[in-house]
Structures are given as structure tokens and as C-alpha cells.
Design a protein around this motif. Structure first.
Motif, PDB file in Angstrom:
ATOM      1  N   GLU B 434      45.041  36.263   6.807  1.00 53.37           N
ATOM      2  CA  GLU B 434      46.354  36.692   6.324  1.00 53.37           C
ATOM      3  C   GLU B 434      47.309  36.942   7.491  1.00 53.37           C
ATOM      4  O   GLU B 434      48.329  36.279   7.624  1.00 53.37           O
ATOM      5  CB  GLU B 434      46.160  37.976   5.506  1.00 53.37           C
ATOM      6  N   THR B 435      46.947  37.899   8.336  1.00 57.82           N
ATOM      7  CA  THR B 435      47.889  38.393   9.350  1.00 57.82           C
ATOM      8  C   THR B 435      48.307  37.308  10.343  1.00 57.82           C
ATOM      9  O   THR B 435      49.496  37.099  10.577  1.00 57.82           O
ATOM     10  CB  THR B 435      47.255  39.580  10.107  1.00 57.82           C
ATOM     11  N   LYS B 438      49.845  33.987   8.595  1.00 55.68           N
ATOM     12  CA  LYS B 438      51.224  34.120   8.125  1.00 55.68           C
ATOM     13  C   LYS B 438      52.113  34.795   9.170  1.00 55.68           C
ATOM     14  O   LYS B 438      53.206  35.258   8.846  1.00 55.68           O
ATOM     15  CB  LYS B 438      51.233  34.879   6.799  1.00 55.68           C
ATOM     16  N   ARG B 439      51.624  34.850  10.378  1.00 53.78           N
ATOM     17  CA  ARG B 439      52.362  35.388  11.520  1.00 53.78           C
ATOM     18  C   ARG B 439      52.904  36.787  11.236  1.00 53.78           C
ATOM     19  O   ARG B 439      54.053  37.100  11.512  1.00 53.78           O
ATOM     20  CB  ARG B 439      53.492  34.451  11.927  1.00 53.78           C
ATOM     21  N   ARG B 440      52.031  37.612  10.667  1.00 55.40           N
ATOM     22  CA  ARG B 440      52.459  38.965  10.322  1.00 55.40           C
ATOM     23  C   ARG B 440      52.082  39.989  11.389  1.00 55.40           C
ATOM     24  O   ARG B 440      52.163  41.173  11.149  1.00 55.40           O
ATOM     25  CB  ARG B 440      51.843  39.371   8.979  1.00 55.40           C
ATOM     26  N   LYS B 442      52.815  41.981  14.757  1.00 57.49           N
ATOM     27  CA  LYS B 442      54.097  42.338  15.349  1.00 57.49           C
ATOM     28  C   LYS B 442      54.248  41.831  16.775  1.00 57.49           C
ATOM     29  O   LYS B 442      55.300  41.374  17.169  1.00 57.49           O
ATOM     30  CB  LYS B 442      54.268  43.859  15.335  1.00 57.49           C
ATOM     31  N   TRP B 473      52.154  27.492   5.496  1.00 54.55           N
ATOM     32  CA  TRP B 473      51.406  28.186   6.545  1.00 54.55           C
ATOM     33  C   TRP B 473      50.390  27.280   7.240  1.00 54.55           C
ATOM     34  O   TRP B 473      49.301  27.702   7.606  1.00 54.55           O
ATOM     35  CB  TRP B 473      50.698  29.432   5.996  1.00 54.55           C
TER      36      TRP B 473
END
Lengths: 321, 558
Positions: B434-435, B438-440, B442, B473
Motif C-alpha cells: 500500500e504505502t 501508492k507513494r504514501r 512522506k 499504480w
């Protein structure tokens, strides 16, 4: 009794249905799509590949459609295939279930065989040196982390003394139960040592309560032997709360003992459930968790039935009497 | 009474153990390998998994593979195709595109375990399965797009027409040939369910599925696999009567099994973590051969270049100058994991030294941060003119002890440079599923890339590979690195094959990478191997092709 059983059966069906839906929703909400996980090791995979595989596994359909499709098949006895193992779910599940039943069943039997006499002994001589020693042993058993105990047993009996095998189900090619027996010793010992403490404390507390009852004094006054008073009269009543705990533990028989199974490389249900959740293998996780739910419900039902056998005052007639 | 009971119990346990007997030490004609994973399925092309690859490499051979010297070699074919030999030839296809055709000959002695020869019929069938949209192949690209056509010349010789005239035309490592005589009927009955009905899953011990030096003789799911010599193997006779691969997931338990003599060796491919082996070697090194093979696992810090602070290359360089990777390698890994100065390993043939490197230099790191506007220190943390703190987050996979320790060391060293770094970890499936995807994240994420020798890092450095919602994605350029010059180099590397020009492109790629620092290189992970002193012939590869591809050379010392 029949009405009671029918109503419990109906309740169980509703619980199973709700559980199956909740598990499906939770597994779907978990981060990490199974196809994306599958393609993670293939940097050349394109979005088209992912879409194709998602369609192949039915992951492109809405959640309710997928659940309904699964439910229809499950009601016909078809629990589908494991995405991870490429095998029918029951083909994977049943051998592991057998392994877990053997392991936890043996541990449960041994635990009760030790905890009952130990608890009774401690209850009959409360606060003496033996009771204190038993309590110390119990708290040690309760406090010791399962993985540490398992490792300690492996180091002592497999590495240092080389008496017993450290892990596995049995020798390669060995099919006889006597060949497999040594492989059972350490994991069973590990589970037993960890659970004896709790059970002994329950038995002790229940027995101490019963031994102070009037009917025990009466039985002694009538001249009954101490053994008969303790083992036939007091223990029978003291067993009722123990049966409840055993019944609740019964569910664990099918969900396995993850730490012990991992430490002793024992392929059982605990490990399977964990892997299926981590690997997003919905079909396996669903059926395995439903099995665990079902056995917990069955355990409770058996406990209720056992109460009636142990205490004739308990009745299933719902007449408010 | 209690004492008596205890004595009786212990005596009974001792007697039982004595009667049962101690576990026999493995004879020298048997090898027991302990691994931390168990292959979940057995089809060679369905899902990539290191444990599966390790086991299957004893029982199968790909057409081509990289050897321990990281050179492409033929395992099932007789000779690698080459332009100068005429077995590879650039061609213009009907649509006007330039492609390449490559010709292979199957080793004439190659035979499935049931005596059926391996032929071009198997090759054609494998292609049919691989390119079928419902077969469930994960490396679909090779079969459906890369391979345009296959011509069978005869029983053993075939020509593959490839979509692009790529420099790596000879490599078909992922083309895992299937036995048509066993699998065709299963596949043709229903391609959509082939994945679950393949004989690899339903009849795993069928000799006809295997053609390596060993074949799978017994599978105890989740526990162990037994391999026995394959009588139809055409190469050097394997030395062991039996190879047992045991799965013991808990690393402490695996180590105990090794010490108890119930496991002979633990391979680096899927064995114990480096820190555990370092400690093991200190205690028991004299009883085992312990060695470390640096490989292609590139431990690095992925940076999100959309973060305003990290978008400035001076900050990225400062981050690298502020950490003492040499000291970390020495302290944490006993110097076994070499420091990475670039994305390309120095062991790789295409490595081209001469690019900028970033030694530990706190003063220079400070100057770079000052230049970038992070000059004011308040309570030890740098601030810019707007009063913003130089505060970053670093993520890694929760529960990975080695990475968590490294993370804390990095955090402490960056703190010295006035950079505040907060640790935010996630379970692997969340981080990767996920992180990152989806380039989540920071600012920073600590993890490893795995590649193959001479692998062009297009998916992680090309601007078209930045995952976005628009492209669903796709791609692994999580940093968001965009450089037209790098894009051009990556594209040219695929088809500019003339050695000097190709070398120049590789050098340019490494220079661009080192100059731009899209991510922070840390170490090349070393795979630790623990072998018994009586075993010889094991040669670790350091890349994705397992050492077991050469298991026929393993034997007990005379």
C-alpha cells in the motif's frame, strides 16, 4: 433437550454466517492486494497483467458478489482452492487439522492428567510448603513465554542431551506411530508446561471452595473415607467450572498453537491460519477460521451438556423452573 | 509422595527417550538442508518464491541462468545464441519493428524423469501455456509480448522471435519448460483452472515432471521435501542418495536444529539473518564452514522526491555524507556487508567505477545543508528561513530486527547533523502493498531491491515508471525521480549492444545515479551460508539463481 439443541444449532448457523461475512470483509479491507503481492517479484508485470490476474481470481467483482458466490459454493460443499497452495482448501486443511488435534489433544490430556491431582493435592493442604511449591511452579508455568520455553526444551533435550528430535512431525519416511512419538514429546511438553499452571490454579480454587461446603462436612460425618469424599463428591462439583474452561479451550484445538507450531516446525492450523491471513489467501483463512468458530460453539454446547451430567440440578427445560 | 512421583516421571521420560533412541546423525550420503520457508506450490512458473526456486533448482534446469561468476550460461541448451555465430539475428518484422530471432538447441541427452525426451514439443507447449491469459502465469510479459513466435526446427532445435532487439537477447531464464506429455491434457481440459490442477500440484512426485540431478520423491507440506537422484539425469552423477529440505521458520529453532545435528547446512538464499549468523560463528564457527556472499540485495533508503526538502539534491547528498556507512558495516555486520556507493554492484560485469561517492563527512554535510537553506539550528534541529524544521520520517518493515537497528543508528547520525528523523514502521504487507506502491510515504523508506546481474533498472529509475492513479499504480519508481537524460540512457541500454557503447551507457547510468541520488545507497546484503566441514562443492551465486542449480557438484569430502 431437543428444542434446546435445535435452538443452539440455529444460533450456530447464524454466528457462522455472520463470521464468514465479517472475515471476508476484513480480509478484503486488509492492505496489499493478493495479485499485487504475487506480482511484487516481477518488475516487468504491467497493469494489464494485474487486471488479467484479478479477473482470473474474481477479485474484480464487488465484495458482495464474491461473498455470495463463495457462500453458494460452500453450501454445496465446495470451499474452493487456495490461492497460495493451488490446492483444494480441504486438501490443505485436513492434514494440518489432524496434526493440530494430535498435538493439542495430547497436550490437553496430559495437562488435565497432571493438573487435576496437583490442584486437588494443593487444595487439600492449602498454604503448606507443598501448596506453596505447587503455586510457584504454576506461576512459573504461566509466566514463562511460550517461545522461550520451547527453545529451552530444544536446547536441553535436542542439542545438549540429544535425546529427542528438535522439530518436525516424524522421521523422513517413518510412518509408524512409534517412530513419530519422539517428535511429539517436546512440543507437547512445551504446551503442557505452559498450561498446567492455569489449570492447577483453577482446580485448586474450585476444590477449596467445595471442600468448605456443608455436604462435604456431612459426608465426612457419615464416616465416608477421605478419598471417596474428595474424588467422588467434591471433585465432581469442582469440575463444573473446569469443564467450562476446557470447553473454551476446545476451540483452540482447531486454531492451533502458533508459537509452538512455529518453534517445533509442526505444520498445524495455527501456522496455516497465520500464513493464509498474511498471504491474503481468503479461501483458506475463511474455512480455517470458521472451523475454529464452529469448534468453539461445539465446545460450549458440550460443556452445557456436561453440566447436566455432572449436576442433576441443571436442566435444559426452558420453563423457568 | 510428590517426590516419588517426580522421580518416577523423570525416570519414565528418560527410559522412553532411551528406548526411542536418539535422532540419527545424517549419514554422509544424505544431506539435510534447513530453510526458513516452505514452498507453497510447485509449478515452476506460477509464483516466484525463493524457497521454491531453491528446491526446484535441484530437480529442474532453466534454459539459461547466471552462474556463480555472474555470467550467463546454458543449462538446458547446448550453446548460448550469439550474433557473431549466426544463432542470433536482428530481423525486421511485418509491422516494420526491429526484433531479434535467437536459436537454441536442447541438450540431446535431456530427458524427463520418466524417460521421455525433452523436445521442442515441450517448448511450444510451454509457450502456449505461458501466453494464455487464463493460465495464471505471473511472468506473462515474456510469453505474451516478448516472444512473438517460436519455430521448431526439429526435435531439439527451435528459434524464438523476440519483440525487441534487446542486448540481453540470449537470456531466457524464466522460460521454464513443461512436460507436454503430462501437462497438455490437464491444460487443454480447462486453461482457467490449470493452475490448480497442474500435475505439479496434484502429483508432485511424478518422475516425469523433473529432469534435474534429483527429483522430488516425497512432500510433507509445511515440513519437508525429500529429493532422490534422478536416474535419467544427463550430467555428472549427484553424490547424495537423498537430499532432505526441512522448513523451520523460526530462526532460533533452525539454529538449534543445526546444533542438534538434525540439519546439516543452512543456505544463504533462504536461511538465517546475517546478525544471527555472525553471533553463531563466534560461538560455533570452529565446527562449521561459515561464509558470506555479498549479492544483489541492494539495501537503500528510498526517498520521496515530492517532499520539498528532499527535492533538493544538496539535502540528499548531505543525508549521505552525514552517515558513516563504513562504521555501521563494521559495527553491525562485522564488515561482511560491503557499503554500496551505487545501485549497481561492484561484482556486476557492468559496474563502472569513477562515479562520485559520498564518504562520511559531517562538516561537508553541514555545509550542504547550510547552502540548501537549512542553516539555523534550534534545539539541535535545523530550520530554514521560513522557520520550518528539517524533520523527516523513515519507514521500514516492522519486526525486521536488523533493519530496525540500522534505522535507529541512521536516526542518531542524522540527528548529529541537525536532521530530525522520526521512525514510523509498518508490517511488510502494508509497506509494500500500500504505502510504497501508492507513494504514501512522506519522506524515506528503508528496504532492499533485488535484481539480476546486468539488470537495467528501468522500473525503478525511468520516469514512466512512477506509480500514479492514472497508470493504476504501475511501476516501482517510488521516489518520483524524473530525469530525461536517465530515461534516454535506460532506453538505449536495451538496444545499444556494441560493447564499448554499451559500457559507456552503463557508466553514464551510474554517474547520473550518483550525481542525482534518487535514493541513498547503503549496503549490498551478504547471504550467510553455514555448511558442515565435510561438505564441498557449494558455490553461492549472490544473485537470484540458486546455488542448487549446480548441486551435482556437491559432495562429501573423501
Amino acid at each position: 433437550m431437543t428444542r434446546f439443541l435445535a435452538s443452539r444449532l440455529l444460533q450456530a448457523l447464524v454466528v457462522l454466517l455472520l463470521m464468514s461475512f465479517v472475515i471476508t470483509v476484513l480480509m478484503t479491507l486488509m492492505p496489499g492486494d493478493p495479485v499485487d503481492m504475487m506480482l511484487a517479484g516481477n518488475p516487468r508485470a504491467t497493469p494489464a497483467d494485474a487486471a488479467r490476474l484479478k479477473a482470473l481470481y474474481g477479485l474484480d467483482k464487488p465484495l458482495l458478489d464474491r461473498y455470495w458466490h463463495w457462500l453458494q459454493a460452500a453450501l454445496m460443499g465446495d470451499f474452493g482452492f487456495s490461492r497460495l497452495y493451488a490446492q483444494p482448501v480441504l486438501t490443505i486443511l485436513l492434514p494440518r487439522l489432524g496434526n493440530t488435534l494430535l498435538l493439542l489433544g495430547a497436550a490437553m490430556a496430559l495437562t488435565l492428567a497432571v493438573a487435576l491431582p496437583l490442584g486437588v493435592y494443593a487444595a487439600r493442604r492449602p498454604y503448606g510448603w507443598a501448596d506453596n511449591a505447587i503455586n510457584l511452579f504454576c506461576f512459573a508455568g504461566i509466566s514463562v513465554p511460550a517461545f522461550w520455553l520451547a527453545l529451552l526444551l530444544i536446547l536441553l533435550f535436542a542439542v545438549e542431551l540429544q535425546w529427542l528430535p528438535a522439530s518436525g512431525l516424524g522421521p523422513v519416511g517413518g510412518e509408524g506411530w512409534w517412530e513419530r512419538l519422539p517428535y511429539l514429546v517436546l512440543p507437547v511438553a512445551s504446551l503442557t508446561l505452559a498450561s498446567i499452571g492455569g489449570y492447577t490454579r483453577y482446580v485448586r480454587a474450585a476444590m477449596m471452595g467445595e471442600l468448605r461446603q456443608d455436604y462435604i462436612r456431612t459426608a465426612r460425618a457419615k464416616g465416608l473415607g477421605e478419598g471417596r469424599v474428595v474424588w467422588r463428591h467434591a471433585l465432581r462439583n469442582a469440575t463444573i467450572p473446569i469443564v467450562t474452561i476446557v470447553a473454551l479451550e476446545f476451540g483452540a484445538l482447531f486454531s492451533g498453537a502458533l508459537v509452538t507450531e512455529t518453534m517445533f516446525a509442526w505444520p498445524g492450523m495455527g501456522k496455516l491460519i497465520y500464513d493464509s491471513i498474511m498471504g491474503n489467501d481468503l479461501n483458506v483463512a475463511l474455512v480455517a477460521l470458521l472451523f475454529a468458530t464452529l469448534t468453539t460453539l461445539a465446545g460450549n454446547l458440550l460443556a452445557d451438556a456436561a453440566y447436566a451430567g455432572l449436576d442433576p440440578r441443571i436442566s435444559f427445560k426452558g420453563d423457568g423452573a | 509422595m510428590q517426590t516419588g512421583l517426580a522421580r518416577t516421571g523423570i525416570a519414565a521420560l528418560t527410559l522412553a527417550a532411551a528406548l526411542i533412541g536418539t535422532p540419527a546423525l545424517a549419514a554422509k550420503d544424505e544431506l539435510v538442508i534447513g530453510m526458513t520457508q516452505f514452498p507453497s506450490n510447485w509449478h515452476p512458473s506460477m509464483e516466484a518464491m525463493m524457497a521454491k526456486s531453491y528446491v526446484l533448482s535441484m530437480a529442474r534446469r532453466p534454459f539459461t541462468a547466471y552462474d556463480p561468476d555472474w555470467r550467463l550460461t546454458c543449462l538446458l541448451c547446448t550453446e548460448l545464441p550469439a550474433l557473431d555465430k549466426g544463432t542470433a539475428e536482428v530481423e525486421t518484422r511485418a509491422d516494420g519493428k526491429k526484433g531479434i530471432k535467437v536459436t537454441y538447441t536442447i541438450n540431446p541427452k535431456a530427458t524427463w524423469g520418466d524417460g521421455t525426451p525433452v523436445t521442442t514439443e515441450d517448448v511450444l507447449f510451454t509457450w502456449t501455456v505461458g501466453k494464455h491469459p487464463q493460465s495464471g502465469y505471473s511472468n506473462f510479459d515474456l510469453f505474451a509480448r516478448d516472444i512473438v513466435a517460436i519455430d521448431a526446427k526439429d526435435e531439439r532445435t527451435f528459434t524464438i522471435h523476440r519483440d525487441k532487439a534487446v542486448c540481453s537477447y540470449a537470456e531466457i531464464n524464466d522460460f521454464e519448460v513443461l512436460p507436454a506429455h503430462l501437462e497438455r491434457a490437464v491444460f487443454e481440459a480447462d486453461p482457467a483452472t490449470y493452475r490448480n490442477r497442474s500435475k505439479y500440484e496434484t502429483d508432485t512426485t511424478n518422475p516425469g515432471l523433473w529432469f534435474g540431478p534429483y527429483r522430488i520423491a516425497q512432500v510433507e507440506p509445511g515440513s519437508h521435501v525429500v529429493l532422490e537422484p534422478n536416474p535419467t539425469w544427463w550430467g555428472a552423477k549427484p553424490a547424495f542418495k537423498r537430499v532432505i529440505v526441512k522448513s523451520i521458520e523460526n530462526t532460533a529453532a533452525l539454529e538449534a536444529n543445526l546444533l542438534a545435528g538434525q540439519v546439516d547446512m543452512v543456505p544463504g538464499e533462504t536461511g538465517l539473518p546475517l546478525d544471527q549468523v555472525l553471533a553463531f560463528e563466534k560461538r560455533h564457527g570452529s565446527r562449521y564452514n561459515v561464509f558470506y556472499k555479498p549479492g544483489l540485495f541492494f539495501e537503500h533508503v528510498e526517498l520521496n522526491l515530492d517532499n520539498p526538502a528532499l527535492a533538493d539534491v544538496r539535502v540528499r547528498r548531505a543525508l549521505l555524507h552525514a552517515i558513516d556507512r563504513e562504521a555501521i558495516s563494521k559495527q553491525l555486520y562485522d564488515g561482511r556487508q560491503p557499503v554500496a556507493h551505487n545501485e549497481i554492484s561492484p561484482l556486476d560485469r557492468v559496474h563502472a567505477p569513477g562515479y562520485p561517492t559520498y564518504a562520511f563527512d559531517p562538516a561537508l554535510a553541514g555545509r550542504l545543508l547550510d547552502e540548501a537553506g537549512w542553516s539555523e539550528r534550534r534545539a539541535g534541529v535545523r530550520h530554514n528561513a521560513k522557520g520550518e524544521r528539517l524533520s523527516l520520517e523513515i519507514m521500514t518493515t516492522a519486526g525486521n530486527r536488523s533493519r530496525e537497528v540500522l534505522q535507529q543508528v541512521l536516526q542518531a547520525q542524522w540527528r548529529q547533523a541537525g536532521i530530525e528523523v522520526r521512525i514510523v514502521n509498518e508490517p511488510a504487507r502494508v509497506l509494500f502493498g500500500e504505502t510504497l506502491e501508492k507513494r504514501r510515504f512522506k519522506s524515506m523508506a528503508l528496504f532492499a531491491w533485488i535484481s539480476a546481474p546486468e539488470n537495467i533498472p528501468r522500473t525503478i529509475l525511468h520516469s514512466s515508471m512512477i506509480p500514479t492513479e492514472a497508470n493504476n499504480w504501475a511501476g516501482q519508481n517510488y521516489t518520483g525521480y524524473r530525469n530525461p537524460e536517465m530515461d534516454k540512457v535506460l532506453e538505449d541500454l536495451e538496444h545499444v549492444c556494441e560493447p564499448d557503447a554499451n559500457r559507456a551507457l552503463w557508466a553514464k547510468l551510474q554517474t547520473l545515479y550518483a550525481r542525482d541520488l534518487p535514493n541513498l545507497p547503503l549496503f549490498f546484503r551478504a547471504d550467510p551460508f553455514i555448511l558442515p566441514p565435510w561438505l564441498e562443492g557449494v558455490v553461492p551465486t549472490g544473485h537470484l539463481d540458486s546455488s542448487t542449480l549446480w548441486i551435482e557438484t556437491w559432495k562429501a569430502k573423501e
